[in-house]
Design a protein around this motif. Structure first.
Motif, PDB file in Angstrom:
ATOM      1  N   ARG A   2       0.850  -1.187   0.000  1.00 39.16           N
ATOM      2  CA  ARG A   2       0.000   0.000   0.000  1.00 39.16           C
ATOM      3  C   ARG A   2       0.888   1.240   0.000  1.00 39.16           C
ATOM      4  NH1 ARG A   2      -2.873  -3.553  -1.019  1.00 39.16           N
ATOM      5  NH2 ARG A   2      -4.764  -4.254   0.075  1.00 39.16           N
ATOM      6  N   LEU A   3       0.607   2.140  -0.913  1.00 45.15           N
ATOM      7  CA  LEU A   3       1.259   3.440  -0.949  1.00 45.15           C
ATOM      8  C   LEU A   3       0.168   4.491  -0.741  1.00 45.15           C
ATOM      9  CD1 LEU A   3       3.708   5.285  -1.493  1.00 45.15           C
ATOM     10  CD2 LEU A   3       3.126   5.185  -3.923  1.00 45.15           C
ATOM     11  N   VAL A   4       0.215   5.185   0.399  1.00 39.60           N
ATOM     12  CA  VAL A   4      -0.802   6.177   0.736  1.00 39.60           C
ATOM     13  C   VAL A   4      -0.139   7.552   0.713  1.00 39.60           C
ATOM     14  CG1 VAL A   4      -2.483   6.963   2.447  1.00 39.60           C
ATOM     15  CG2 VAL A   4      -2.043   4.507   2.157  1.00 39.60           C
TER      16      VAL A   4
ATOM     17  N   THR B  25       4.177   4.021   3.289  1.00 40.27           N
ATOM     18  CA  THR B  25       4.014   2.714   2.672  1.00 40.27           C
ATOM     19  C   THR B  25       3.843   1.624   3.730  1.00 40.27           C
ATOM     20  OG1 THR B  25       6.422   2.484   2.557  1.00 40.27           O
ATOM     21  CG2 THR B  25       5.309   3.281   0.589  1.00 40.27           C
ATOM     22  N   LYS B  26       3.107   0.592   3.330  1.00 40.66           N
ATOM     23  CA  LYS B  26       2.889  -0.571   4.180  1.00 40.66           C
ATOM     24  C   LYS B  26       2.899  -1.822   3.310  1.00 40.66           C
ATOM     25  CE  LYS B  26       0.068   1.867   7.653  1.00 40.66           C
ATOM     26  NZ  LYS B  26       0.741   1.459   8.896  1.00 40.66           N
ATOM     27  N   LEU B  27       3.401  -2.910   3.885  1.00 42.06           N
ATOM     28  CA  LEU B  27       3.460  -4.184   3.179  1.00 42.06           C
ATOM     29  C   LEU B  27       2.828  -5.262   4.044  1.00 42.06           C
ATOM     30  CD1 LEU B  27       4.684  -5.593   0.594  1.00 42.06           C
ATOM     31  CD2 LEU B  27       6.621  -6.213   2.050  1.00 42.06           C
ATOM     32  N   LYS B  28       1.973  -6.075   3.444  1.00 42.95           N
ATOM     33  CA  LYS B  28       1.375  -7.187   4.173  1.00 42.95           C
ATOM     34  C   LYS B  28       2.457  -8.215   4.509  1.00 42.95           C
ATOM     35  CE  LYS B  28      -2.979  -9.708   4.188  1.00 42.95           C
ATOM     36  NZ  LYS B  28      -4.200 -10.033   3.394  1.00 42.95           N
ATOM     37  N   LYS B  29       2.368  -8.781   5.710  1.00 43.95           N
ATOM     38  CA  LYS B  29       3.406  -9.704   6.179  1.00 43.95           C
ATOM     39  C   LYS B  29       3.702 -10.775   5.141  1.00 43.95           C
ATOM     40  CE  LYS B  29       3.030  -9.297  11.203  1.00 43.95           C
ATOM     41  NZ  LYS B  29       2.649  -9.997  12.450  1.00 43.95           N
ATOM     42  N   PHE B  30       5.004 -10.960   4.855  1.00 42.56           N
ATOM     43  CA  PHE B  30       5.476 -11.940   3.886  1.00 42.56           C
ATOM     44  C   PHE B  30       6.537 -12.793   4.569  1.00 42.56           C
ATOM     45  CE2 PHE B  30       8.564 -13.078   0.539  1.00 42.56           C
ATOM     46  CZ  PHE B  30       7.742 -13.848  -0.264  1.00 42.56           C
ATOM     47  N   ILE B  31       6.235 -14.044   4.820  1.00 42.27           N
ATOM     48  CA  ILE B  31       7.081 -15.020   5.513  1.00 42.27           C
ATOM     49  C   ILE B  31       7.211 -14.660   6.996  1.00 42.27           C
ATOM     50  CG2 ILE B  31       9.336 -16.173   5.621  1.00 42.27           C
ATOM     51  CD1 ILE B  31       9.634 -15.707   2.637  1.00 42.27           C
ATOM     52  N   ASN B  32       7.896 -13.534   7.326  1.00 37.70           N
ATOM     53  CA  ASN B  32       7.993 -13.098   8.718  1.00 37.70           C
ATOM     54  C   ASN B  32       8.236 -11.589   8.744  1.00 37.70           C
ATOM     55  OD1 ASN B  32      10.834 -12.647   8.415  1.00 37.70           O
ATOM     56  ND2 ASN B  32      11.204 -14.825   8.804  1.00 37.70           N
TER      57      ASN B  32
ATOM     58  N   ILE C 159      11.771 -10.163   7.286  1.00 33.74           N
ATOM     59  CA  ILE C 159      11.820 -10.189   5.818  1.00 33.74           C
ATOM     60  C   ILE C 159      10.876  -9.139   5.241  1.00 33.74           C
ATOM     61  CG2 ILE C 159      11.233 -11.569   3.783  1.00 33.74           C
ATOM     62  CD1 ILE C 159      12.317 -14.014   5.263  1.00 33.74           C
ATOM     63  N   THR C 160       9.681  -9.025   5.833  1.00 35.88           N
ATOM     64  CA  THR C 160       8.724  -8.015   5.370  1.00 35.88           C
ATOM     65  C   THR C 160       9.299  -6.621   5.529  1.00 35.88           C
ATOM     66  OG1 THR C 160       6.921  -9.464   6.106  1.00 35.88           O
ATOM     67  CG2 THR C 160       6.347  -7.196   5.561  1.00 35.88           C
ATOM     68  N   ARG C 161       9.936  -6.383   6.680  1.00 37.54           N
ATOM     69  CA  ARG C 161      10.547  -5.076   6.933  1.00 37.54           C
ATOM     70  C   ARG C 161      11.616  -4.763   5.888  1.00 37.54           C
ATOM     71  NH1 ARG C 161       8.904  -1.123   9.779  1.00 37.54           N
ATOM     72  NH2 ARG C 161       8.574  -2.409  11.630  1.00 37.54           N
ATOM     73  N   PHE C 162      12.432  -5.745   5.568  1.00 36.70           N
ATOM     74  CA  PHE C 162      13.491  -5.547   4.577  1.00 36.70           C
ATOM     75  C   PHE C 162      12.895  -5.191   3.212  1.00 36.70           C
ATOM     76  CE2 PHE C 162      16.137  -7.452   1.194  1.00 36.70           C
ATOM     77  CZ  PHE C 162      17.294  -6.709   1.365  1.00 36.70           C
ATOM     78  N   ILE C 163      11.854  -5.918   2.812  1.00 37.78           N
ATOM     79  CA  ILE C 163      11.246  -5.676   1.499  1.00 37.78           C
ATOM     80  C   ILE C 163      10.551  -4.321   1.449  1.00 37.78           C
ATOM     81  CG2 ILE C 163       9.499  -6.471  -0.145  1.00 37.78           C
ATOM     82  CD1 ILE C 163      10.103  -9.335   0.778  1.00 37.78           C
ATOM     83  N   VAL C 164       9.790  -3.978   2.509  1.00 36.45           N
ATOM     84  CA  VAL C 164       9.040  -2.720   2.478  1.00 36.45           C
ATOM     85  C   VAL C 164       9.979  -1.516   2.480  1.00 36.45           C
ATOM     86  CG1 VAL C 164       8.680  -2.345   4.976  1.00 36.45           C
ATOM     87  CG2 VAL C 164       6.958  -1.576   3.326  1.00 36.45           C
ATOM     88  N   GLU C 165      11.134  -1.646   3.139  1.00 35.32           N
ATOM     89  CA  GLU C 165      12.084  -0.531   3.108  1.00 35.32           C
ATOM     90  C   GLU C 165      12.699  -0.373   1.716  1.00 35.32           C
ATOM     91  OE1 GLU C 165      12.317   1.678   5.324  1.00 35.32           O
ATOM     92  OE2 GLU C 165      11.375   0.693   7.030  1.00 35.32           O
ATOM     93  N   LEU C 166      12.950  -1.487   1.039  1.00 31.39           N
ATOM     94  CA  LEU C 166      13.453  -1.409  -0.332  1.00 31.39           C
ATOM     95  C   LEU C 166      12.422  -0.770  -1.252  1.00 31.39           C
ATOM     96  CD1 LEU C 166      15.264  -4.847  -0.935  1.00 31.39           C
ATOM     97  CD2 LEU C 166      16.311  -2.592  -0.642  1.00 31.39           C
ATOM     98  N   LEU C 167      11.162  -1.219  -1.131  1.00 28.29           N
ATOM     99  CA  LEU C 167      10.097  -0.661  -1.956  1.00 28.29           C
ATOM    100  C   LEU C 167       9.916   0.833  -1.680  1.00 28.29           C
ATOM    101  CD1 LEU C 167       7.439  -3.513  -1.684  1.00 28.29           C
ATOM    102  CD2 LEU C 167       8.693  -2.855  -3.740  1.00 28.29           C
ATOM    103  N   THR C 168      10.004   1.213  -0.405  1.00 30.17           N
ATOM    104  CA  THR C 168       9.809   2.608  -0.034  1.00 30.17           C
ATOM    105  C   THR C 168      10.944   3.480  -0.549  1.00 30.17           C
ATOM    106  OG1 THR C 168       8.613   1.920   1.945  1.00 30.17           O
ATOM    107  CG2 THR C 168       9.444   4.175   1.904  1.00 30.17           C
ATOM    108  N   LYS C 169      12.179   2.979  -0.457  1.00 28.13           N
ATOM    109  CA  LYS C 169      13.318   3.729  -0.987  1.00 28.13           C
ATOM    110  C   LYS C 169      13.123   4.012  -2.468  1.00 28.13           C
ATOM    111  CE  LYS C 169      18.396   3.600  -1.291  1.00 28.13           C
ATOM    112  NZ  LYS C 169      18.495   3.786  -2.758  1.00 28.13           N
ATOM    113  N   LYS C 170      12.658   3.008  -3.193  1.00 32.00           N
ATOM    114  CA  LYS C 170      12.422   3.182  -4.623  1.00 32.00           C
ATOM    115  C   LYS C 170      11.270   4.158  -4.862  1.00 32.00           C
ATOM    116  CE  LYS C 170      12.691   2.376  -9.049  1.00 32.00           C
ATOM    117  NZ  LYS C 170      13.777   3.015  -9.847  1.00 32.00           N
TER     118      LYS C 170
END
Length: 344
Positions: A244-246, A263-270, A273-284
């Motif tokens: 989600r990008l608000v 930005t928010k990301l639905k939990k993925f695996i744990n 890992i979710t935190r790592f992915i959402v920070e990458l997505l947010t940086k982009k």
């Protein structure tokens, strides 16, 4: 020869002024939005209130030295207390008669989705619609990015809101690597605008790691101050990631605005890992919004641009956005002199 452009008034809409976590009970904050000085405070029982900033007694700014007293705010100059309805209910020195009947301007407030919103109307009218609840701001299945995008831009709020309707700029400015459009639709429900689209995705790294081959997006516009992008990345029809990008943008005045995205990301695996992915997505995401902001800072609004069929959604947006202006309002016409012999 003159080059004419239009500057739109501030549209009537709900706008973000603060995150809930940033206003504690008893706290007072000065604000500057809508070309106005305002004061935001939270009463001792927790209610957020927004007033015109200046005391109606002798004009002191309540946001600088004002203090919360119970369910009101006390002026730093003479100690008058204004209750949460905007009425003066205490004058702290001997006087005869009743307290003054003059009221201070009180603004509508809605607090939801971890955010404090106020409603702006050019004629001071009450809101005719409500901001909705976003489920990703509640419960524990969504992980928020620590970083967020926030900066002031020299641009009207309408032009910022129009940006997502201008899909033709995605490939050139942002280098979006989408394949063919799988489906697309536009839904208009009064003051909410929803654009739904799905594409083949061409992002080699993500595709190799997770097998993702489809990018689905539902872009929801709530007035001119808030938009929400629901993104799903799918592998062979199965959702792998939900993001989600608000974006909550607020006019500072007619020509300047505060741009903000979370930005928010639905939990993925744990969670890690979710935190790592959402920070990458947010940086982009922050990098891409910066590209838009570079354009916003220097562009002008052209009333009748030469649009191609691929840009039909811009005209649809401009027709829809008329709902957010009072009938009496007309865009302000500004003329800029150009050099002799110019073809502009």
């Amino acid at each position: 020869m003159n080059r004419n452009i239009r500057i739109h008034p501030i549209p009537n809409s709900w706008y973000r002024v603060c995150f809930s976590k940033d206003l504690r009970p008893g706290e007072v904050k000065p604000l500057r939005y809508f070309n106005k000085d305002l004061v935001l405070f939270r009463t001792e029982t927790g209610e957020a209130c927004i007033f015109d900033a200046h005391c109606r007694h002798l004009g002191a700014h309540l946001g600088h030295g004002g203090e919360v007293k119970g369910e009101g705010i006390q002026c730093p100059y003479h100690g008058w207390i204004w209750d949460k309805g905007g009425q003066c209910n205490h004058v702290p020195y001997p006087h005869t008669g009743c307290n003054p009947t003059v009221k201070i301007g009180k603004w509508p407030v809605a607090e939801l989705n971890g955010t404090i919103f106020t409603y702006y109307h050019s004629e001071g009218k009450a809101p005719t619609w409500e901001m909705p609840v976003f489920p990703e701001f509640y419960g524990g299945e969504w992980v928020s990015a620590i970083q967020m995008y926030k900066r002031n831009v020299k641009c009207s709020i309408q032009e910022i809101a129009e940006n997502n309707s201008d899909t033709a700029h995605f490939s050139h400015l942002h280098g979006a690597r989408f394949g063919k459009v799988l489906s697309e639709s536009l839904e208009l429900d009064g003051l909410q605008r929803t654009h739904i689209a799905s594409y083949e995705v061409r992002i080699p790294v993500i595709s190799k790691l997770l097998g993702i081959n489809e990018f689905h997006t539902t872009y929801q516009q709530y007035g001119l101050g808030c938009n929400r992008n629901l993104v799903s990345l799918k592998a062979n029809g199965k959702t792998v990631l939900e993001w989600r990008l608000v974006c909550m943008h607020t006019p500072i005045d007619k020509e300047n605005a505060e741009a903000l995205c979370v930005t928010k990301l639905k939990k993925f695996i744990n969670v890690p890992i979710t935190r790592f992915i959402v920070e990458l997505l947010t940086k982009k995401a922050c990098e891409e919004v910066d590209k838009d902001a570079m354009v916003w800072d220097h562009k002008i609004f052209l009333e009748n641009p030469p649009l191609y069929k691929e840009e039909h959604s811009i005209n649809q947006f401009r027709e829809w956005v008329k709902h957010f202006y009072s009938d009496s309002e007309q865009p302000e016409k500004i003329s800029f002199p150009t050099t002799s012999g110019s073809n502009n």
